[in-house]
Design an enzyme around this catalytic site. Sequence first.
Site, mmCIF file in Angstrom:
data_model
loop_
_atom_site.group_PDB
_atom_site.id
_atom_site.type_symbol
_atom_site.label_atom_id
_atom_site.label_comp_id
_atom_site.label_asym_id
_atom_site.label_seq_id
_atom_site.Cartn_x
_atom_site.Cartn_y
_atom_site.Cartn_z
ATOM 1 N N GLU A 90 0.808 -1.218 0.000
ATOM 2 C CA GLU A 90 0.000 0.000 0.000
ATOM 3 C C GLU A 90 0.846 1.275 0.000
ATOM 4 O OE1 GLU A 90 -3.131 0.378 -0.315
ATOM 5 O OE2 GLU A 90 -4.014 -1.577 0.097
ATOM 6 N N GLU A 121 6.825 -22.161 7.185
ATOM 7 C CA GLU A 121 7.186 -21.362 8.357
ATOM 8 C C GLU A 121 8.168 -22.073 9.279
ATOM 9 O OE1 GLU A 121 4.187 -22.042 11.975
ATOM 10 O OE2 GLU A 121 3.290 -20.892 10.336
#
Length: 311
Positions: A90, A121
């Site tokens: 953004e 992960e």
Amino acid sequence: MAKSALIAELGHLVSESRNADTVQIDLMSSRQIVDAINSQDRLVPTAVEQVLPEVAIAVDRIVEAFKAGGRLIYIGAGTSGRLGVLDASECPPTFGVPQGMVIGLIAGGDRALRYPIEGAEDSPEQGRQDLVRIDLTDKDVVVGIAVSGRTPYVIGGLSYANDVGATTVALSCNPDSTIARLANIAISPVVGPEALTGSTRLKSGTAQKLILNMLTTASMIRMGKTYQNLMVDLSVSNQKLAARATSILIEATGCTADQAEHNLELSGYNVKLAILMTLTGMDRPTAESALVQADGFLRRAAGEAHTKLDG
């Protein structure tokens, strides 16, 4: 780690514990369920408020990094990683910063944004390699995001960042977590057990999103990317943003819509430049020079211009 040891470790985490207020949630009506979730959500802002001093310290370090040519890098897995990528993505359209100034890394790569990547992960080495791949330096700030505070991918990334000499920040939702002890700055909003046990995309994810919003927004304000509370460095890349740019110019200067459109065209649709030109009557080259002298701070450039004009 053996399964029994992992079960024991997770059992001590606040984020994995059961919420006594929602044990009967499977017997509730739709309205009762959303009321229960909303009631839990109200706890998030209070938890975030408790860690604002640490958030502000992190913002100061990020600003220092930007001024030195460094970057802000988020690294996380699952929901935590997706939130980091979202916040990073953004920044270019909102603040007009170049791609790569704020980076989001997620365990498993871009495919993990849409699909679960089994075992991604669990590799601390992958966290290290992902930072090596982007040429991490000691000018950068690395924010490790993990609700549990124990995600191996994030631990590996933060450990490598420490070795390089980068500033490290840990964002977790459990007190005294592994990554909190590893990082230079620990931000640990404790929102309590989730409405749905272990579903940390709920309160924990909301707390993370609020804090990531603060890290980038406050840092960009400190870098001169706003005028008052207006986004004056936004990238005008579509019709909606073009309309917003016109509205911002009108709000900032009180000019007419026709004047706003005219000065936006003269400025090459650089909103900050158009505002300065409208406020001061400068031509484009003079306004560009004034902004450079003011390090991109519009209020400072306009103030200096008024002083010169009045003198």
